[in-house]
Design an enzyme around this catalytic site. Sequence first.
Site, PDB file in Angstrom:
ATOM      1  N   ASP A  34      69.827  -6.404 -43.088  1.00 38.92           N
ATOM      2  CA  ASP A  34      70.961  -6.823 -43.111  1.00 38.92           C
ATOM      3  C   ASP A  34      70.737  -6.770 -44.200  1.00 38.92           C
ATOM      4  OD1 ASP A  34      73.809  -7.129 -42.481  1.00 38.92           O
ATOM      5  OD2 ASP A  34      73.648  -8.818 -41.971  1.00 38.92           O
ATOM      6  N   HIS A  51      72.273   0.766 -49.820  1.00 38.88           N
ATOM      7  CA  HIS A  51      71.629   1.590 -48.605  1.00 38.88           C
ATOM      8  C   HIS A  51      70.271   2.211 -50.084  1.00 38.88           C
ATOM      9  CE1 HIS A  51      74.502   0.278 -46.397  1.00 38.88           C
ATOM     10  NE2 HIS A  51      75.571   1.216 -46.737  1.00 38.88           N
ATOM     11  N   LEU A 145      50.832   3.626 -36.896  1.00 35.67           N
ATOM     12  CA  LEU A 145      51.541   3.404 -36.849  1.00 35.67           C
ATOM     13  C   LEU A 145      53.106   4.255 -35.798  1.00 35.67           C
ATOM     14  CD1 LEU A 145      53.842   0.892 -36.750  1.00 35.67           C
ATOM     15  CD2 LEU A 145      54.129   1.978 -38.634  1.00 35.67           C
TER      16      LEU A 145
HETATM   17  C1  FPP Z   1      73.675  -3.497 -43.254  1.00 33.05           C
HETATM   18  O1  FPP Z   1      72.799  -3.820 -44.402  1.00 33.05           O
HETATM   19  C2  FPP Z   1      72.624  -2.171 -42.912  1.00 33.05           C
HETATM   20  C3  FPP Z   1      72.941  -0.829 -42.793  1.00 33.05           C
HETATM   21  C4  FPP Z   1      73.888  -1.103 -41.740  1.00 33.05           C
HETATM   22  C5  FPP Z   1      72.152   0.196 -42.700  1.00 33.05           C
HETATM   23  C6  FPP Z   1      70.767   0.272 -42.670  1.00 33.05           C
HETATM   24  C7  FPP Z   1      70.090   1.525 -43.617  1.00 33.05           C
HETATM   25  C8  FPP Z   1      69.260   1.860 -44.314  1.00 33.05           C
HETATM   26  C9  FPP Z   1      68.172   0.862 -45.171  1.00 33.05           C
HETATM   27  C10 FPP Z   1      68.483   3.196 -44.661  1.00 33.05           C
HETATM   28  C11 FPP Z   1      68.420   4.065 -43.609  1.00 33.05           C
HETATM   29  C12 FPP Z   1      67.017   4.352 -42.857  1.00 33.05           C
HETATM   30  C13 FPP Z   1      66.049   4.710 -42.445  1.00 33.05           C
HETATM   31  C14 FPP Z   1      65.620   4.065 -41.895  1.00 33.05           C
HETATM   32  C15 FPP Z   1      65.977   6.028 -43.799  1.00 33.05           C
HETATM   33  P1  FPP Z   1      75.064  -3.815 -44.350  1.00 33.05           P
HETATM   34  O2  FPP Z   1      75.795  -2.546 -45.099  1.00 33.05           O
HETATM   35  O3  FPP Z   1      75.672  -4.738 -43.281  1.00 33.05           O
HETATM   36  O4  FPP Z   1      75.341  -5.225 -45.068  1.00 33.05           O
HETATM   37  P2  FPP Z   1      76.126  -6.370 -45.751  1.00 33.05           P
HETATM   38  O5  FPP Z   1      76.086  -7.562 -44.882  1.00 33.05           O
HETATM   39  O6  FPP Z   1      75.727  -6.909 -46.992  1.00 33.05           O
HETATM   40  O7  FPP Z   1      77.870  -5.081 -46.303  1.00 33.05           O
END
Ligand code: FPP
Length: 263
Positions: A34, A51, A145
């Site tokens: 997050d 991201h 893993l």
């Molecule tokens: C949360 O941050 C993150 C996500 C919803 C997406 C996670 C995805 C990645 C890290 C990239 C792709 C993953 C892989 C496995 C290659 P948020 O957008 O909710 O952040 P915020 O709460 O600060 O808005």
Amino acid sequence: MPRKSKKNIDSDLKKQEALKKSGEIPTHIAIIMDGNGRWARMRGLPRVAGHREGVESVRDIVEACGQLGVKYLTLYAFSTENWRRPQDEVSMLMRLLMKALRDEADKLNKNNVCLKAIGDITKLPNPVQNELLDAIVKTQNNTGLNLLLALSYSGRWDITQAVKKIYYDCRSGNLDIDSINEDIITKYLSTQGIPDPDLLIRTSGEFRVSNFLLWQLAYTEIYISKLNWPDFRRDELYKAIADYQKRERRFGMISNQIKQKKN
Ligand code: FPP
């Protein structure tokens, strides 16, 4: 990600050895990644930058978990609720996921990582499904893993699909309703055959489970990191594991019973 110097690699190996000696390495770590958006906002950057940097953290954490001998790592990459985000962010996340799978599949394979996915995969756009299946097939015989990507996943979805399958099996005579117990239900979940997480890590300082592995987290230890996911790298993972090693997991019993069990 900048290449690491030999000095950095040596110091990292020492940290890993110390962690292996100081206690048990969790068999299964689950992570709620997050704070990508906040990481970007704090830098005046578009959310996509958060991201993208988050993918770098994924790379680092997967590598470190493999080296530490963690057997299962489950990453909450896209929740059922994430479909409600603005369409352009959803498309961007799907493109990023597809690119990461394409770019990383060979490296995962070389590092003996076995990729799996949990969630309602049929909801993902076809090109993402294809890329995902290619990477799963490529890495399916690996013995290191196990990397589980939770995609279009939610704990309630998982329990709901399990209930449906249980109903169908009862109706067709393959399952006796009186035999249903916790072990049977566990077998119908998308994590069938995978031990429950020992450690759940959530980043960005939020204290929520957010519809992640609801059934599976019953006895999981929780570690909340203040860092946003793009800043969460292996040193913070080591801190989380060291913290976990200090906990006493009682599974509803009392301290003395746990000590007797260990001896
Ligand atoms: C949360 O941050 C993150 C996500 C919803 C997406 C996670 C995805 C990645 C890290 C990239 C792709 C993953 C892989 C496995 C290659 P948020 O957008 O909710 O952040 P915020 O709460 O600060 O808005």
